[in-house]
Design a protein around this motif. Sequence first.
Motif, mmCIF file in Angstrom:
data_model
loop_
_atom_site.group_PDB
_atom_site.id
_atom_site.type_symbol
_atom_site.label_atom_id
_atom_site.label_comp_id
_atom_site.label_asym_id
_atom_site.label_seq_id
_atom_site.Cartn_x
_atom_site.Cartn_y
_atom_site.Cartn_z
ATOM 1 N N ARG A 259 1.056 -0.915 0.171
ATOM 2 C CA ARG A 259 -0.111 0.183 -0.008
ATOM 3 C C ARG A 259 0.378 1.118 -0.004
ATOM 4 O O ARG A 259 0.743 2.491 -0.770
ATOM 5 N N PRO A 260 1.676 1.355 0.584
ATOM 6 C CA PRO A 260 2.914 2.908 0.574
ATOM 7 C C PRO A 260 3.047 2.636 -0.432
ATOM 8 O O PRO A 260 3.602 4.102 -0.985
ATOM 9 N N ASN A 262 2.384 1.517 -4.296
ATOM 10 C CA ASN A 262 1.556 2.283 -4.667
ATOM 11 C C ASN A 262 0.924 3.248 -4.899
ATOM 12 O O ASN A 262 1.000 4.122 -5.727
ATOM 13 N N GLN A 263 0.921 3.665 -3.300
ATOM 14 C CA GLN A 263 0.219 5.562 -3.469
ATOM 15 C C GLN A 263 0.851 6.200 -3.745
ATOM 16 O O GLN A 263 1.145 7.713 -3.858
ATOM 17 N N TYR A 330 -4.927 14.084 -2.046
ATOM 18 C CA TYR A 330 -4.861 12.615 -2.045
ATOM 19 C C TYR A 330 -3.804 12.665 -1.434
ATOM 20 O O TYR A 330 -3.702 11.693 -0.128
ATOM 21 N N LEU A 331 -3.209 13.146 -0.975
ATOM 22 C CA LEU A 331 -1.862 13.128 0.022
ATOM 23 C C LEU A 331 -3.118 13.288 1.744
ATOM 24 O O LEU A 331 -2.493 11.993 2.532
ATOM 25 N N VAL A 333 -5.791 12.164 2.124
ATOM 26 C CA VAL A 333 -6.896 10.813 2.006
ATOM 27 C C VAL A 333 -5.907 10.128 2.487
ATOM 28 O O VAL A 333 -5.904 9.173 3.058
ATOM 29 N N THR A 334 -4.511 9.711 1.406
ATOM 30 C CA THR A 334 -3.872 8.525 2.041
ATOM 31 C C THR A 334 -3.244 8.580 2.961
ATOM 32 O O THR A 334 -3.197 7.595 4.419
ATOM 33 N N SER A 335 -3.564 9.950 3.529
ATOM 34 C CA SER A 335 -1.947 9.871 5.134
ATOM 35 C C SER A 335 -3.042 9.494 5.939
ATOM 36 O O SER A 335 -2.488 8.712 7.236
ATOM 37 N N GLY A 337 -5.836 7.153 5.416
ATOM 38 C CA GLY A 337 -5.744 5.555 5.683
ATOM 39 C C GLY A 337 -4.672 5.367 6.710
ATOM 40 O O GLY A 337 -4.836 4.243 6.837
ATOM 41 N N ARG A 338 -3.202 5.458 6.312
ATOM 42 C CA ARG A 338 -2.141 5.015 6.744
ATOM 43 C C ARG A 338 -2.490 5.265 8.488
ATOM 44 O O ARG A 338 -2.432 4.246 8.930
#
Length: 343
Positions: A259-260, A262-263, A330-331, A333-335, A337-338
């Motif tokens: 996941r990291p 792919n992000q 995007y950053l 949302v992904t942060s 999620g992490r």
Amino acid sequence: MTVTATPGTGPGPGTGPGAAIGAAPAPPGTTGARKAPTGPARRGRTALPYLLLLPALLLELLVHLVPMVIGAVMSFKELTQFYIRDWGTAPWAGFDNFSVAVDFDAPVGAALLKSFGTTCLFTLASVGLCWLLGTTAALYLQDSFRGRGLLRTLFLVPYALPVYAAVITWAFMFQRDNGLINHVLHDQLGIGESPAFWLIGDNSFWALLTVSVWKGWPFAFLTVMAGLQNIPRDLYEAAALDGAGMWRQLRHITLPSLRPVNQVLVLVLFLWTFNDFNTPFVLFGKAAPEAADLISLHIYQSSFQTWNFGTGSAMSVLLLLFLLVVTGVYLAVTSRGRRAGRA
């Protein structure tokens, strides 16, 4: 006569015939120790990495930041061919250039909006296919077998080739009468009543997508393959002992562990593809077909064909703002999620 030896003066290192006479003994606990630099020496060692990075930072400013600032200034000017020789004397237009670009009822704004939609569709398809092909190839080449090194080398050839040489080769292959694509599809396999036009019309979108995926998927393959090296093999062995098959291992071990990677991979592929100018320009020339009118080439045409550099610069600034907003969202949302996954 009795000689009494005091502590610290007995025979030992430095007390032989070659020892210096009258040398003061070293303080306890400092024998052989190297003093840490202090003061100016320490500051110099700390500043050395930044000094080594300074030339690269200066070149980055000259190559990227300075033209970006100049382009932003040009977007507020009424810059046409009459002022191109001395663009600083062009009159200020304020936000008029931006108003023209976002007026979707007018021809200029409508064409820009259609190009933006085509670019979004093209980017989603290209990034998705690049990620899918790269991940599949990386998973397939994880296990050792004869010829794996050769396949890895062949898969990286499109990434190693110069962009212009690769796209020009594809342009020859897509020729209608003597291209390799029509020779295989029409002459060899008998698909279609007549050879297809690949560089004009609706087929131009699929031709551009093919070249983009062929050029970009090796980067995804290389990135995912590097990420797979960090997954412990013990996890797969334990999952196999518990009865987990290939698909369950992929779903519960491989994809979460990647996941990291792919992000970052998806973000980089998105920015590269959305801003891609070389591929459509070399493949179609200065005027791309309507079906493959990407926004980067559209801005070029709006600037250098109509000689309205103010409007073209305004379109570039709007594109920059869009990419900054998408990247920030995007950053974020992904942060989030992490953080949720760690909690």
